[in-house]
Design a protein around this motif. Structure first.
Motif, PDB file in Angstrom:
ATOM      1  N   MET A   1       0.242  -0.653   5.391  1.00 57.95           N
ATOM      2  CA  MET A   1      -0.430   0.631   5.206  1.00 57.95           C
ATOM      3  C   MET A   1       0.454   1.614   4.443  1.00 57.95           C
ATOM      4  O   MET A   1      -0.001   2.324   3.547  1.00 57.95           O
ATOM      5  N   ARG A   2       1.736   1.651   4.796  1.00 57.11           N
ATOM      6  CA  ARG A   2       2.649   2.580   4.135  1.00 57.11           C
ATOM      7  C   ARG A   2       2.793   2.227   2.657  1.00 57.11           C
ATOM      8  O   ARG A   2       2.823   3.102   1.785  1.00 57.11           O
ATOM      9  N   HIS A   3       2.880   0.951   2.372  1.00 51.10           N
ATOM     10  CA  HIS A   3       2.970   0.515   0.978  1.00 51.10           C
ATOM     11  C   HIS A   3       1.728   0.931   0.199  1.00 51.10           C
ATOM     12  O   HIS A   3       1.824   1.396  -0.946  1.00 51.10           O
ATOM     13  N   ASP A   4       0.568   0.800   0.816  1.00 57.20           N
ATOM     14  CA  ASP A   4      -0.674   1.190   0.148  1.00 57.20           C
ATOM     15  C   ASP A   4      -0.700   2.697  -0.113  1.00 57.20           C
ATOM     16  O   ASP A   4      -1.132   3.146  -1.172  1.00 57.20           O
ATOM     17  N   CYS A   5      -0.244   3.467   0.868  1.00 59.21           N
ATOM     18  CA  CYS A   5      -0.220   4.926   0.709  1.00 59.21           C
ATOM     19  C   CYS A   5       0.690   5.339  -0.444  1.00 59.21           C
ATOM     20  O   CYS A   5       0.330   6.176  -1.275  1.00 59.21           O
ATOM     21  N   VAL A   6       1.890   4.751  -0.504  1.00 53.69           N
ATOM     22  CA  VAL A   6       2.840   5.093  -1.557  1.00 53.69           C
ATOM     23  C   VAL A   6       2.318   4.642  -2.914  1.00 53.69           C
ATOM     24  O   VAL A   6       2.392   5.365  -3.913  1.00 53.69           O
ATOM     25  N   ARG A   7       1.759   3.441  -2.943  1.00 58.05           N
ATOM     26  CA  ARG A   7       1.289   2.883  -4.211  1.00 58.05           C
ATOM     27  C   ARG A   7       0.171   3.723  -4.807  1.00 58.05           C
ATOM     28  O   ARG A   7       0.098   3.915  -6.015  1.00 58.05           O
ATOM     29  N   HIS A   8      -0.733   4.225  -3.954  1.00 59.81           N
ATOM     30  CA  HIS A   8      -1.885   4.988  -4.446  1.00 59.81           C
ATOM     31  C   HIS A   8      -1.708   6.496  -4.259  1.00 59.81           C
ATOM     32  O   HIS A   8      -2.656   7.251  -4.476  1.00 59.81           O
ATOM     33  N   ASN A   9      -0.493   6.910  -3.820  1.00 56.50           N
ATOM     34  CA  ASN A   9      -0.200   8.329  -3.631  1.00 56.50           C
ATOM     35  C   ASN A   9      -1.243   9.005  -2.730  1.00 56.50           C
ATOM     36  O   ASN A   9      -1.783  10.065  -3.031  1.00 56.50           O
ATOM     37  N   LEU A  10      -1.513   8.362  -1.588  1.00 57.36           N
ATOM     38  CA  LEU A  10      -2.525   8.855  -0.657  1.00 57.36           C
ATOM     39  C   LEU A  10      -1.916   9.878   0.308  1.00 57.36           C
ATOM     40  O   LEU A  10      -0.706   9.868   0.545  1.00 57.36           O
ATOM     41  N   PRO A  11      -2.739  10.735   0.902  1.00 57.31           N
ATOM     42  CA  PRO A  11      -2.222  11.651   1.924  1.00 57.31           C
ATOM     43  C   PRO A  11      -1.774  10.869   3.155  1.00 57.31           C
ATOM     44  O   PRO A  11      -2.264   9.767   3.426  1.00 57.31           O
ATOM     45  N   CYS A  12      -0.843  11.440   3.895  1.00 57.69           N
ATOM     46  CA  CYS A  12      -0.259  10.746   5.045  1.00 57.69           C
ATOM     47  C   CYS A  12      -1.333  10.432   6.092  1.00 57.69           C
ATOM     48  O   CYS A  12      -2.156  11.289   6.439  1.00 57.69           O
ATOM     49  N   ILE A  13      -1.327   9.213   6.581  1.00 56.53           N
ATOM     50  CA  ILE A  13      -2.276   8.818   7.625  1.00 56.53           C
ATOM     51  C   ILE A  13      -1.544   8.437   8.914  1.00 56.53           C
ATOM     52  O   ILE A  13      -2.105   7.787   9.782  1.00 56.53           O
ATOM     53  N   GLN A  14      -0.251   8.804   9.004  1.00 53.90           N
ATOM     54  CA  GLN A  14       0.565   8.436  10.168  1.00 53.90           C
ATOM     55  C   GLN A  14       0.546   6.922  10.353  1.00 53.90           C
ATOM     56  O   GLN A  14       0.016   6.381  11.314  1.00 53.90           O
ATOM     57  N   CYS A  15       1.178   6.251   9.384  1.00 51.64           N
ATOM     58  CA  CYS A  15       1.079   4.797   9.274  1.00 51.64           C
ATOM     59  C   CYS A  15       1.511   4.069  10.540  1.00 51.64           C
ATOM     60  O   CYS A  15       0.876   3.080  10.935  1.00 51.64           O
ATOM     61  N   GLU A  16       2.579   4.525  11.174  1.00 48.96           N
ATOM     62  CA  GLU A  16       3.069   3.813  12.353  1.00 48.96           C
ATOM     63  C   GLU A  16       2.038   3.838  13.474  1.00 48.96           C
ATOM     64  O   GLU A  16       1.763   2.808  14.110  1.00 48.96           O
ATOM     65  N   GLU A  17       1.450   5.011  13.719  1.00 50.20           N
ATOM     66  CA  GLU A  17       0.413   5.107  14.752  1.00 50.20           C
ATOM     67  C   GLU A  17      -0.807   4.266  14.372  1.00 50.20           C
ATOM     68  O   GLU A  17      -1.380   3.568  15.224  1.00 50.20           O
ATOM     69  N   GLN A  18      -1.208   4.316  13.104  1.00 54.20           N
ATOM     70  CA  GLN A  18      -2.357   3.533  12.659  1.00 54.20           C
ATOM     71  C   GLN A  18      -2.076   2.039  12.740  1.00 54.20           C
ATOM     72  O   GLN A  18      -2.966   1.251  13.050  1.00 54.20           O
ATOM     73  N   GLY A  19      -0.824   1.656  12.456  1.00 55.93           N
ATOM     74  CA  GLY A  19      -0.461   0.246  12.570  1.00 55.93           C
ATOM     75  C   GLY A  19      -0.579  -0.265  13.989  1.00 55.93           C
ATOM     76  O   GLY A  19      -1.096  -1.353  14.246  1.00 55.93           O
ATOM     77  N   GLN A  20      -0.106   0.534  14.945  1.00 55.45           N
ATOM     78  CA  GLN A  20      -0.220   0.148  16.351  1.00 55.45           C
ATOM     79  C   GLN A  20      -1.674   0.119  16.802  1.00 55.45           C
ATOM     80  O   GLN A  20      -2.095  -0.773  17.554  1.00 55.45           O
ATOM     81  N   LYS A  21      -2.445   1.101  16.320  1.00 54.81           N
ATOM     82  CA  LYS A  21      -3.863   1.159  16.674  1.00 54.81           C
ATOM     83  C   LYS A  21      -4.609  -0.073  16.151  1.00 54.81           C
ATOM     84  O   LYS A  21      -5.418  -0.689  16.864  1.00 54.81           O
ATOM     85  N   ALA A  22      -4.324  -0.456  14.895  1.00 55.14           N
ATOM     86  CA  ALA A  22      -4.973  -1.632  14.317  1.00 55.14           C
ATOM     87  C   ALA A  22      -4.544  -2.907  15.036  1.00 55.14           C
ATOM     88  O   ALA A  22      -5.350  -3.815  15.258  1.00 55.14           O
ATOM     89  N   ALA A  23      -3.275  -2.968  15.425  1.00 54.14           N
ATOM     90  CA  ALA A  23      -2.772  -4.158  16.111  1.00 54.14           C
ATOM     91  C   ALA A  23      -3.466  -4.346  17.461  1.00 54.14           C
ATOM     92  O   ALA A  23      -3.931  -5.446  17.788  1.00 54.14           O
ATOM     93  N   ILE A  24      -3.542  -3.277  18.256  1.00 56.88           N
ATOM     94  CA  ILE A  24      -4.150  -3.428  19.583  1.00 56.88           C
ATOM     95  C   ILE A  24      -5.654  -3.630  19.463  1.00 56.88           C
ATOM     96  O   ILE A  24      -6.269  -4.348  20.269  1.00 56.88           O
ATOM     97  N   SER A  25      -6.265  -3.034  18.433  1.00 62.79           N
ATOM     98  CA  SER A  25      -7.692  -3.241  18.211  1.00 62.79           C
ATOM     99  C   SER A  25      -7.962  -4.712  17.908  1.00 62.79           C
ATOM    100  O   SER A  25      -8.921  -5.308  18.426  1.00 62.79           O
ATOM    101  N   PHE A  26      -7.115  -5.316  17.061  1.00 61.35           N
ATOM    102  CA  PHE A  26      -7.268  -6.744  16.781  1.00 61.35           C
ATOM    103  C   PHE A  26      -7.086  -7.564  18.049  1.00 61.35           C
ATOM    104  O   PHE A  26      -7.846  -8.500  18.322  1.00 61.35           O
ATOM    105  N   MET A  27      -6.084  -7.219  18.854  1.00 63.52           N
ATOM    106  CA  MET A  27      -5.803  -8.018  20.044  1.00 63.52           C
ATOM    107  C   MET A  27      -6.939  -7.951  21.055  1.00 63.52           C
ATOM    108  O   MET A  27      -7.185  -8.921  21.783  1.00 63.52           O
ATOM    109  N   HIS A  28      -7.650  -6.816  21.102  1.00 59.23           N
ATOM    110  CA  HIS A  28      -8.828  -6.740  21.971  1.00 59.23           C
ATOM    111  C   HIS A  28      -9.914  -7.721  21.523  1.00 59.23           C
ATOM    112  O   HIS A  28     -10.794  -8.088  22.317  1.00 59.23           O
ATOM    113  N   GLU A  29      -9.867  -8.140  20.248  1.00 59.83           N
ATOM    114  CA  GLU A  29     -10.858  -9.078  19.725  1.00 59.83           C
ATOM    115  C   GLU A  29     -10.520 -10.533  20.031  1.00 59.83           C
ATOM    116  O   GLU A  29     -11.342 -11.420  19.778  1.00 59.83           O
ATOM    117  N   LEU A  30      -9.325 -10.812  20.541  1.00 55.24           N
ATOM    118  CA  LEU A  30      -8.905 -12.201  20.742  1.00 55.24           C
ATOM    119  C   LEU A  30      -9.849 -13.005  21.646  1.00 55.24           C
ATOM    120  O   LEU A  30     -10.172 -14.151  21.340  1.00 55.24           O
TER     121      LEU A  30
END
Length: 318
Positions: free
Chosen positions: A104-133
Motif C-alpha cells: 500500500m505504501r509503495h502504491d501511495c508513493v508511486r501515485h503520489n496519493l494522500p496518506c491513508i495510514q498504510c500500517e493501520e490499513q495493512g493490519q485491517k486488510a490482513a485481519i479481514s482476509f483472515m476472517h475469510e479463511l
C-alpha cells in the motif's frame, strides 16, 4: 604453457584472474549510471517494496491454515489443534500485515496519493482476509470434491490435496482473489504468477470463479482478468478463456472493460479449446469439444465439436 612448472602456471592463472577482476569496478560504475538514466527500471530508495519471497512464504503459511495437517512435518491431533491454529494464525497476521503495508505504501508513493495510514490499513486488510479463511476452506472443499468426482484416476482426497496442480492453482487463485477484492496492490499478482510458474496454470486474481471448479491436468490453462465462471465447471489442459487481440491504441480504452468470456454453470470445456471475447457467453450445461475456437456465444445445453478429421494411415496393415 604446459612445459611451465606448476608454480609458474599458478602464478600466471592468478595474474589473469586479477586482470579480469580489476574490470568489475568499471561494470559497477556503469550499472550505477544506468539507474540514474531514467531509461531502465529499478526501485532504489529508503522505502522497501513487498518481497516476492515473503509473499510466496505467505502462500505456504495460508495453505497450512486452509489444509491443516497436510503441509507440515509435525502431527496435529485434537488436543493441540487450537495451539497449532493459534501459532500459525499469529505468525501469519504479523507477516501479512507487513507485506500489505509495504504494498500500500509503495502504491501511495508511486501515485503520489494522500496518506491513508498504510500500517493501520495493512493490519485491517490482513485481519479481514483472515476472517475469510473458514469460508475459503468451505469453498475449496467443493473444489476438492469436484476433482474427485470428475477424475476416475483420483484415489482419494489426500492425493488431490497433495499432488493435483489444478487444486494448487485454484487454491492460490482463491487466496489472491480475496486480496484483489480488498484492493491490495501487487500481492495478488505476485501470488497468481507464482502459481503460474509452478503449475503452468494462469488464472488472473480478478476473475470470478464459482464453487466446485475443477481443472484436470491443467498445463496451459489461461483464465483472463474479466472472465466469469459459474458453479460446477470443468476444464482440461490447454484451455484459454481469453480476450480478442486489440490494436495498441485501443488498449487503454478497453483496460477496464469486460474482455473475457462468461462460462455459465455445469459447463465442460475439453483440452485445447479457445474461447475469446467479453461478449461471448457459454450457456449452462454446454460441452465444448477439444481444439474448438469460439468468439461467439453458445446457448445452454449445446455441444460444440470440430468435424472429425480424415486420418491417413501409412504402412502397417491399413
Amino acid at each position: 604453457m604446459h612445459d611451465m612448472p606448476q608454480t609458474e602456471r599458478c602464478r600466471t592463472a592468478i595474474e589473469t584472474s586479477r586482470h579480469f577482476r580489476e574490470e568489475v569496478p568499471d561494470v559497477v560504475e556503469k550499472l550505477v549510471a544506468s539507474c540514474g538514466a531514467g531509461t531502465c527500471f529499478d526501485h532504489i530508495g529508503p522505502e522497501p517494496i513487498p518481497s516476492r519471497e515473503a509473499v510466496i512464504d505467505l502462500i505456504h503459511r495460508i495453505n497450512r491454515l486452509l489444509y491443516p495437517g497436510y503441509f507440515i512435518r509435525t502431527r496435529i491431533e485434537d488436543f493441540n489443534l487450537r495451539y497449532y491454529f493459534g501459532q500459525e494464525a499469529t505468525a501469519l497476521f504479523e507477516l501479512l500485515s507487513e507485506q500489505i503495508t509495504l504494498a500500500m505504501r509503495h502504491d501511495c508513493v508511486r501515485h503520489n496519493l494522500p496518506c491513508i495510514q498504510c500500517e493501520e490499513q495493512g493490519q485491517k486488510a490482513a485481519i479481514s482476509f483472515m476472517h475469510e479463511l473458514p469460508n475459503l476452506r468451505a469453498v475449496l472443499a467443493t473444489d476438492i470434491r469436484a476433482a474427485f468426482e470428475g477424475d476416475p484416476a483420483a484415489k482419494g482426497y489426500d492425493e488431490i490435496i497433495f499432488s493435483y496442480p489444478g487444486l494448487l492453482a485454484v487454491t492460490i487463485y482463491r487466496i489472491a482473489h480475496r486480496f484483489f477484492e480488498q484492493s491490495v496492490p501487487l500481492i495478488p499478482r505476485i501470488m497468481s504468477e507464482h502459481a503460474h510458474s509452478v503449475t503452468g496454470i494462469d488464472i488472473h486474481p480478478s476473475a470470478h470463479i464459482g464453487e466446485s471448479f475443477f481443472i484436470d491436468h491443467g498445463t496451459g490453462v489461461v483464465v483472463g482478468e474479466t472472465t466469469e465462471i459459474g458453479d460446477r465447471v470443468r476444464v482440461y489442459q490447454g484451455v484459454t478463456l481469453g480476450a480478442l487481440s486489440l490494436p495498441r491504441n485501443e488498449v487503454e480504452r478497453l483496460r477496464t472493460r469486460k474482455r473475457h468470456p462468461t462460462i455459465e454453470d455445469d459447463v465442460i470445456i475439453y483440452s485445447g479449446a479457445t474461447i475469446l471475447g467479453g461478449e461471448t457467453v457459454i450457456g449452462a450445461r454446454s460441452v465444448i469439444g477439444g481444439n474448438v475456437w469460439l468468439t461467439e456465444s453458445v446457448p445452454p445445453d449445446t455441444r460444440v465439436y470440430l468435424k472429425k478429421p480424415d486420418l491417413i494411415y501409412i504402412g502397417g496393415t491399413r
